[in-house]
Motif scaffolding. Structure first.
Motif, short mmCIF file in Angstrom:
data_model
loop_
_atom_site.label_atom_id
_atom_site.label_comp_id
_atom_site.label_asym_id
_atom_site.label_seq_id
_atom_site.Cartn_x
_atom_site.Cartn_y
_atom_site.Cartn_z
N LEU A 30 0.83 -1.20 0.00
CA LEU A 30 0.00 0.00 0.00
C LEU A 30 0.87 1.26 0.00
O LEU A 30 0.61 2.22 -0.73
N ALA A 36 -0.97 6.49 -3.44
CA ALA A 36 -1.24 6.51 -1.99
C ALA A 36 -0.86 7.87 -1.43
O ALA A 36 0.18 8.45 -1.78
N MET A 52 -5.30 -5.90 0.82
CA MET A 52 -5.06 -4.90 1.86
C MET A 52 -5.31 -5.51 3.22
O MET A 52 -6.27 -6.27 3.40
N LEU A 58 -6.35 3.56 4.08
CA LEU A 58 -5.57 4.04 2.95
C LEU A 58 -6.28 5.21 2.29
O LEU A 58 -7.46 5.10 1.91
N ALA A 68 -9.48 -2.65 -1.58
CA ALA A 68 -9.19 -1.89 -0.36
C ALA A 68 -10.45 -1.61 0.44
O ALA A 68 -10.40 -1.02 1.52
N LEU A 200 -4.25 -5.27 -5.84
CA LEU A 200 -4.69 -3.90 -5.55
C LEU A 200 -5.01 -3.16 -6.84
O LEU A 200 -4.64 -2.00 -7.04
#
Length: 387
Positions: A30, A36, A52, A58, A68, A200
């Motif tokens: 992450l 991010a 995640m 996040l 996420a 992700l």
């Protein structure tokens, strides 16, 4: 806050004191995402998830990440306080029996569709929601399985409370899987720099797919609340059918812990993903459940900006489900609950995945987040129905 890890593109700020290596690796993934924002926050109940870590927060700029949020979109808690101060064991058993008769558990659902008036507004929704709408009508007001529960509790305010943990049932999973698959296909087409094995895959926030996902996700959040609300109404009906005295219930407290939303942090508008974490803005009321047989808490947020105004969503697992079934002692877990006089759901080895021994120490979890929330009411379990 316990620790800051600064070796990645952005820091990881940790309130967790016992993080397994797999969850740390997910957090580092992450922290190395190009979009991010500011830092990654890990709540004290953090443990390994899919893509995640559960217990992670996040913030992103310009994208939303279905994984996420997770598959049980809108999963969360609700709680009400009653005006009664005591429940005898016989009444408690009757109430628990009545709950089981009124609310389908596990994979079960209602034989007949529930009244559409209890559903969120279903106009102009993405096809994936429309395609599973009829099934959602049958699953409305049902608990589901896993770690979902209905619990009767005694509060430090000398009142009986009712708490429910449940989510969006199959609807949330269908939406999550559908948009994660789209994100993966698009990321592959674009030759995304985010490794596929991180799980992700993202959707650019201005894209048609992202807008559809956010719309479908919000519907699942609203549906999950409608689901908990219907169950709470049926629990209240059960109380009234068992007890002859006049019973009053406070307004429902409702908290989601799997969702993404636009928020303003550190001077920027960002998408905050909470996967197993709850909002804890200053003065905001929250619910933090323990494991089966341990305390739960009604809390008030302190609005700590370093956690993106977040806190833990529960105790957090310390071992996987299969591991718990292999390693925990069945009689020891039963004794732990029996000695407290709790009416519980531990019967055989298959139930050990939801035993208290499979979870982190809720007292340590609460100690680790004293700068995130303050405790308003401590709740001791009296009886629990598990999915």
């Amino acid at each position: 806050m316990n620790e800051i890890i600064s070796k990645n593109r952005i820091p990881i700020k940790m309130w967790v004191s016992d993080l397994e290596e797999s969850a740390l690796q997910q957090a580092e993934n992450l922290a190395n995402l190009p979009f991010a924002f500011k830092h990654v926050a890990l709540m004290p109940d953090t443990h390994c998830g899919y893509g995640m870590p559960i217990g992670g927060v996040l913030a992103t700029r310009g994208v939303v990440i279905p994984n996420a949020v997770g598959v049980d979109i809108g999963c969360g808690m609700c709680a009400v306080k009653t005006n009664i101060e005591d429940l005898d064991t016989e009444s408690l058993k009757k109430i628990m029996s009545g709950i089981r008769n009124r609310i389908p558990l596990g994979f079960s659902k209602h034989e007949h569709a529930q009244d559409e008036k209890y559903m969120p507004d279903a106009e102009n929704l993405p096809d994936v929601v429309k395609n599973h709408y009829k099934n959602a009508l049958h699953q409305l007001g049902t608990l589901g399985g896993g770690n979902h529960f209905i619990e009767i509790q005694y509060g430090s305010d000398n009142c009986i409370w009712v708490m429910i943990h449940s989510g969006s049932r199959n609807l949330g999973k269908q939406v999550a899987d559908y948009y994660n698959k789209i994100a993966k296909n698009l990321n592959q087409k674009w030759h995304s720099q985010v490794p596929t094995n991180w799980d992700l895959a993202f959707l650019p926030i201005e894209s048609k797919e992202a807008k559809e996902y956010l719309q479908a996700m919000q519907y699942c959040v609203d549906y999950a609340f409608a689901n908990r609300k219907m169950m709470m109404e049926r629990v209240q009906e059960t109380f009234k059918s068992v007890l002859s005295e006049s019973i009053e219930f406070t307004e429902i407290i409702n908290i989601a812990h799997n969702y993404a939303d636009w928020e303003h942090h550190f001077g920027k508008d960002v998408i905050v993903h909470r996967k197993g974490a709850i909002s804890a803005r200053e003065g905001e009321i929250g619910i933090i459940p323990g494991s089966q047989g341990t305390k739960s808490y009604i809390v008030e947020g302190l609005g700590n900006p370093q956690s993106f105004h977040s806190c833990s969503h529960g105790a957090g697992r310390r071992m996987g489900r299969k591991q718990a079934q292999r390693e925990l002692d069945l009689q020891e877990e039963i004794n732990r609950l029996d000695q407290k006089g709790i009416l519980h759901a531990i019967r055989g080895h298959k139930d050990l995945d939801e035993a208290a021994g499979a979870y982190k120490d809720i007292d340590q979890v609460m100690e680790n987040q004293k700068d995130l929330v303050k405790i308003l009411v401590e709740l001791e379990p009296l009886a629990v129905v598990k999915g």
